[in-house]
Design a protein around this motif. Structure first.
Motif, short mmCIF file in Angstrom:
data_model
loop_
_atom_site.label_atom_id
_atom_site.label_comp_id
_atom_site.label_asym_id
_atom_site.label_seq_id
_atom_site.Cartn_x
_atom_site.Cartn_y
_atom_site.Cartn_z
N VAL A 1 35.13 55.71 -46.97
CA VAL A 1 34.48 54.74 -47.85
C VAL A 1 33.53 55.44 -48.82
CG1 VAL A 1 32.77 52.86 -47.91
CG2 VAL A 1 34.71 52.74 -46.34
N LEU A 2 32.77 56.40 -48.31
CA LEU A 2 31.85 57.16 -49.17
C LEU A 2 32.61 58.09 -50.11
CD1 LEU A 2 29.13 57.91 -46.48
CD2 LEU A 2 28.81 56.55 -48.55
N ALA A 3 33.77 58.59 -49.66
CA ALA A 3 34.59 59.43 -50.54
C ALA A 3 35.11 58.62 -51.73
CB ALA A 3 35.76 60.03 -49.76
N LEU A 4 35.27 57.32 -51.54
CA LEU A 4 35.79 56.45 -52.60
C LEU A 4 34.69 55.94 -53.53
CD1 LEU A 4 38.40 54.33 -50.60
CD2 LEU A 4 38.85 56.24 -52.15
N THR A 5 33.49 56.50 -53.39
CA THR A 5 32.38 56.05 -54.24
C THR A 5 32.71 56.19 -55.72
OG1 THR A 5 30.67 56.55 -52.58
CG2 THR A 5 29.97 56.54 -54.88
N PHE A 6 33.49 57.23 -56.07
CA PHE A 6 33.79 57.43 -57.48
C PHE A 6 34.58 56.26 -58.05
CE2 PHE A 6 38.03 58.52 -56.24
CZ PHE A 6 38.81 58.46 -57.38
N TRP B 1 23.25 53.06 -57.34
CA TRP B 1 22.94 52.73 -55.95
C TRP B 1 24.00 51.80 -55.37
CZ3 TRP B 1 19.73 54.89 -52.65
CH2 TRP B 1 18.62 55.61 -53.12
N MET B 2 24.39 50.78 -56.13
CA MET B 2 25.36 49.81 -55.66
C MET B 2 26.70 50.43 -55.33
SD MET B 2 24.55 46.75 -58.39
CE MET B 2 25.99 45.77 -57.94
N SER B 3 27.05 51.53 -56.01
CA SER B 3 28.39 52.11 -55.89
C SER B 3 28.72 52.57 -54.47
CB SER B 3 28.56 53.27 -56.87
OG SER B 3 27.70 54.35 -56.54
N TRP B 4 27.69 52.98 -53.70
CA TRP B 4 27.98 53.36 -52.32
C TRP B 4 27.26 52.48 -51.30
CZ3 TRP B 4 23.92 54.68 -49.22
CH2 TRP B 4 22.78 55.22 -49.80
N VAL B 5 26.15 51.86 -51.69
CA VAL B 5 25.44 50.99 -50.75
C VAL B 5 26.27 49.75 -50.41
CG1 VAL B 5 23.44 49.49 -50.44
CG2 VAL B 5 23.14 51.78 -51.40
N LEU B 6 26.82 49.09 -51.43
CA LEU B 6 27.60 47.87 -51.19
C LEU B 6 28.85 48.14 -50.35
CD1 LEU B 6 27.36 45.86 -54.55
CD2 LEU B 6 26.17 45.46 -52.40
N PRO B 7 29.70 49.15 -50.70
CA PRO B 7 30.86 49.41 -49.85
C PRO B 7 30.49 49.76 -48.41
CG PRO B 7 31.12 50.50 -51.96
CD PRO B 7 29.71 49.98 -51.91
N LEU B 8 29.40 50.51 -48.24
CA LEU B 8 28.99 50.89 -46.89
C LEU B 8 28.49 49.67 -46.11
CD1 LEU B 8 28.99 53.50 -45.28
CD2 LEU B 8 26.59 53.82 -45.90
N VAL C 1 29.48 46.53 -46.58
CA VAL C 1 30.68 45.75 -46.26
C VAL C 1 31.42 46.37 -45.08
CG1 VAL C 1 32.95 45.02 -47.10
CG2 VAL C 1 30.97 44.83 -48.59
N THR C 2 31.48 47.69 -45.06
CA THR C 2 32.12 48.40 -43.96
C THR C 2 31.42 48.14 -42.64
OG1 THR C 2 32.84 50.16 -45.46
CG2 THR C 2 32.83 50.68 -43.12
N GLU C 3 30.08 48.24 -42.65
CA GLU C 3 29.32 47.98 -41.43
C GLU C 3 29.47 46.54 -40.98
OE1 GLU C 3 27.90 50.16 -39.50
OE2 GLU C 3 28.43 51.76 -40.89
N LEU C 4 29.55 45.63 -41.94
CA LEU C 4 29.77 44.21 -41.62
C LEU C 4 31.09 44.04 -40.89
CD1 LEU C 4 28.66 41.26 -42.20
CD2 LEU C 4 30.22 41.25 -44.15
N TRP C 5 32.10 44.75 -41.35
CA TRP C 5 33.45 44.63 -40.79
C TRP C 5 33.60 45.31 -39.43
CZ3 TRP C 5 37.37 48.84 -41.84
CH2 TRP C 5 38.57 48.57 -41.18
N ILE C 6 33.08 46.53 -39.31
CA ILE C 6 33.34 47.28 -38.08
C ILE C 6 32.27 47.11 -37.00
CG2 ILE C 6 34.66 49.03 -39.33
CD1 ILE C 6 32.32 50.93 -39.12
N ASN C 7 31.10 46.60 -37.37
CA ASN C 7 30.01 46.50 -36.39
C ASN C 7 29.42 45.10 -36.26
OD1 ASN C 7 29.61 48.96 -35.00
ND2 ASN C 7 28.70 49.89 -36.81
N TRP C 8 28.94 44.56 -37.37
CA TRP C 8 28.13 43.34 -37.28
C TRP C 8 28.95 42.11 -36.89
CZ3 TRP C 8 25.56 44.72 -42.60
CH2 TRP C 8 24.81 45.88 -42.43
N VAL C 9 30.08 41.89 -37.54
CA VAL C 9 30.92 40.73 -37.21
C VAL C 9 31.44 40.81 -35.78
CG1 VAL C 9 33.08 39.54 -37.74
CG2 VAL C 9 31.55 40.21 -39.61
#
Length: 210
Positions: A147-152, A183-190, A192-200
């Motif tokens: 996910v962080l690699a896809l920041t670009f 900031w949004m380019s990696w904070v938002l994807p990360l 969303v990822t945490e929401l999907w794999i941990n929080w939900v």
């Protein structure tokens, strides 16, 4: 339900691959044909080109490594590709870190540096956990790393949305706009990822009765 989930996953990966190819094409076109190599290659553009080259194995191998069928059928190849992914990510993260420290845009320095450090950490975490045979933790670290690699990609998408759709219309200062979507380019994807794999999953988890 399983079939629908499989279709969604395939569509998601198709979108990621197409966007990666498109923005990679734009980056190559700009660096080599629009801006050109020029006299500043060794003190500026070398690091952009090096970062671009190291990102290629990461982008290509990511979808393959996350394929469960490929992993089950070709476990040795999966391990070999994993080593290439880790090495490429380390060099990609280090070059991104260098670029972060030398950027001429002050608002971009901190988000790029922190994003690069997180990419290095998540990739290292994926390597350490698989060496310790912790497959589940390895998988989660790999997801975060990719996910962080896809920041670009997210950075370019947000940049286009700011420029053409004016999504940050409530911010008048252009420098503040640029810093915000950096900031949004990696904070938002990360997030969303945490929401999907941990929080939900935690929200769905029921308390075990002893």
């Amino acid at each position: 339900m399983k079939k629908e989930k499989s279709i969604i996953i395939r569509l998601l990966w198709t979108g990621i691959i197409l966007l990666s190819a498109y923005y990679l094409y734009r980056a190559v076109r700009y660096r080599f044909f629009v801006e050109g190599i020029g006299e500043t290659f060794w003190n500026k553009q070398f690091w952009f080109v090096f970062h671009l080259i190291t990102a290629l194995p990461v982008l290509i191998l990511g979808p393959i490594q996350f394929s469960e069928s490929f992993r089950q059928r070709h476990i040795n190849r999966h391990r070999q590709f994993g080593k290439i992914y880790v090495v490429a990510s380390i060099f990609g993260g280090l070059s991104a870190l260098y670029l972060g420290f030398t950027l001429p845009y002050q608002g971009s320095i901190v988000p790029v540096i922190i994003g690069s450090l997180l990419w290095l950490f998540m990739t290292t975490g994926a390597w350490v956990t698989i060496k310790r045979k912790n497959v589940q933790a390895h998988r989660l670290f790999m997801i975060r790393s990719y996910v962080l690699a896809l920041t670009f990609i997210s950075l370019r998408i947000l940049s286009d949305m700011v420029e053409h759709l004016n999504i940050l219309f409530f911010i008048e200062n252009q420098d503040v706009k640029d810093t915000t979507y950096e900031w949004m380019s990696w904070v938002l994807p990360l997030l969303v990822t945490e929401l999907w794999i941990n929080w939900v999953p935690l929200l769905k988890q029921k308390k075990k009765i002893a």
